[in-house]
Scaffold this motif. Structure first.
Motif, PDB file in Angstrom:
ATOM      1  N   ALA A  10       0.912  -1.074   0.151  1.00  9.44           N
ATOM      2  CA  ALA A  10       0.054   0.081   0.153  1.00  9.44           C
ATOM      3  C   ALA A  10       0.899   1.144  -0.173  1.00  9.44           C
ATOM      4  CB  ALA A  10      -0.876   0.320   0.964  1.00  9.44           C
ATOM      5  N   VAL A  11       2.019   1.144   0.759  1.00 11.48           N
ATOM      6  CA  VAL A  11       2.809   2.413   0.799  1.00 11.48           C
ATOM      7  C   VAL A  11       3.487   2.753  -0.601  1.00 11.48           C
ATOM      8  CG1 VAL A  11       5.118   3.220   1.660  1.00 11.48           C
ATOM      9  CG2 VAL A  11       3.392   2.004   3.253  1.00 11.48           C
ATOM     10  N   ARG A  12       3.836   1.416  -1.493  1.00 10.12           N
ATOM     11  CA  ARG A  12       4.651   1.640  -2.600  1.00 10.12           C
ATOM     12  C   ARG A  12       3.469   2.259  -3.375  1.00 10.12           C
ATOM     13  NH1 ARG A  12       7.858  -3.973  -2.537  1.00 10.12           N
ATOM     14  NH2 ARG A  12       9.640  -3.198  -1.408  1.00 10.12           N
ATOM     15  N   THR A  13       2.231   1.550  -3.366  1.00  9.35           N
ATOM     16  CA  THR A  13       1.238   2.119  -4.518  1.00  9.35           C
ATOM     17  C   THR A  13       0.969   3.619  -4.021  1.00  9.35           C
ATOM     18  OG1 THR A  13      -0.033  -0.054  -4.462  1.00  9.35           O
ATOM     19  CG2 THR A  13      -1.194   1.702  -5.043  1.00  9.35           C
ATOM     20  N   ARG A  14       0.900   3.891  -2.959  1.00  8.92           N
ATOM     21  CA  ARG A  14       0.629   5.415  -2.725  1.00  8.92           C
ATOM     22  C   ARG A  14       1.751   6.307  -3.329  1.00  8.92           C
ATOM     23  NH1 ARG A  14      -1.667   9.340  -3.574  1.00  8.92           N
ATOM     24  NH2 ARG A  14      -1.986  10.758  -1.794  1.00  8.92           N
ATOM     25  N   ILE A  15       3.044   5.990  -3.200  1.00 14.78           N
ATOM     26  CA  ILE A  15       4.151   6.517  -3.558  1.00 14.78           C
ATOM     27  C   ILE A  15       3.982   6.612  -5.109  1.00 14.78           C
ATOM     28  CG2 ILE A  15       6.759   6.656  -3.786  1.00 14.78           C
ATOM     29  CD1 ILE A  15       6.726   5.568  -1.121  1.00 14.78           C
ATOM     30  N   ARG A  16       3.563   5.540  -5.852  1.00 16.68           N
ATOM     31  CA  ARG A  16       3.435   5.388  -7.206  1.00 16.68           C
ATOM     32  C   ARG A  16       2.431   6.394  -7.558  1.00 16.68           C
ATOM     33  NH1 ARG A  16       6.407   4.932 -11.630  1.00 16.68           N
ATOM     34  NH2 ARG A  16       5.365   4.224 -13.050  1.00 16.68           N
ATOM     35  N   GLN A  17       1.415   6.743  -7.019  1.00 19.27           N
ATOM     36  CA  GLN A  17       0.355   7.385  -7.364  1.00 19.27           C
ATOM     37  C   GLN A  17       0.904   8.860  -7.313  1.00 19.27           C
ATOM     38  OE1 GLN A  17      -2.748   6.620  -4.494  1.00 19.27           O
ATOM     39  NE2 GLN A  17      -3.730   4.913  -5.801  1.00 19.27           N
ATOM     40  N   GLU A  18       1.495   9.220  -6.347  1.00 14.13           N
ATOM     41  CA  GLU A  18       2.233  10.743  -6.438  1.00 14.13           C
ATOM     42  C   GLU A  18       3.039  10.807  -7.595  1.00 14.13           C
ATOM     43  OE1 GLU A  18       1.816  13.462  -4.113  1.00 14.13           O
ATOM     44  OE2 GLU A  18       0.176  12.188  -3.538  1.00 14.13           O
ATOM     45  N   PHE A  19       3.510   9.879  -7.924  1.00 11.07           N
ATOM     46  CA  PHE A  19       4.582  10.160  -9.463  1.00 11.07           C
ATOM     47  C   PHE A  19       3.663  10.309 -10.392  1.00 11.07           C
ATOM     48  CE2 PHE A  19       8.117   8.674  -6.699  1.00 11.07           C
ATOM     49  CZ  PHE A  19       9.222   9.504  -7.284  1.00 11.07           C
ATOM     50  N   GLU A  20       2.578   9.149 -10.499  1.00  7.86           N
ATOM     51  CA  GLU A  20       1.580   9.176 -11.708  1.00  7.86           C
ATOM     52  C   GLU A  20       0.708  10.615 -11.589  1.00  7.86           C
ATOM     53  OE1 GLU A  20       1.300   7.184 -14.051  1.00  7.86           O
ATOM     54  OE2 GLU A  20       2.987   5.997 -13.314  1.00  7.86           O
ATOM     55  N   ARG A  21       0.695  11.470 -10.467  1.00  8.14           N
ATOM     56  CA  ARG A  21       0.050  12.505 -10.658  1.00  8.14           C
ATOM     57  C   ARG A  21       0.521  13.649 -11.271  1.00  8.14           C
ATOM     58  NH1 ARG A  21      -1.346  16.069  -5.413  1.00  8.14           N
ATOM     59  NH2 ARG A  21       0.685  16.251  -5.475  1.00  8.14           N
TER      60      ARG A  21
END
Length: 83
Positions: A10-21
């Motif tokens: 979940a932490v990795r997914t959230r970090i990835r979402q920040e990059f994708e934003r």
């Protein structure tokens, strides 16, 4: 490091979402600011200048949902006609 009640995935997914934003940012000055901010965030996290509540603010439910926003008070909900 931090006692975060989230799985690593979940932490990795959230970090990835920040990059994708910020995926489609093309302007060089904006990219420079984003890189500076990400480096500052990383340093603050690694130096323990952030508290667990700062880390958990990335996992608020409203940041993931795209649905309707709930009213912030009873009166707003009442005036909107929500039960």
């Amino acid at each position: 490091m931090y006692s975060v009640p989230q799985p690593v995935s979940a932490v990795r997914t959230r970090i990835r979402q920040e990059f994708e934003r910020h995926r489609f940012v093309n302007k060089l000055p904006v990219v420079d600011v984003l890189l500076f901010q990400s480096n500052a965030d990383f340093q603050e996290t690694m130096n323990f200048w952030r508290q667990t509540t700062h880390i958990m603010s990335y996992f608020k439910e409203e940041s993931f949902k795209k649905g309707p926003k709930l009213p912030s008070s009873f009166i707003e909900g009442f005036l909107e006609g929500r039960n």
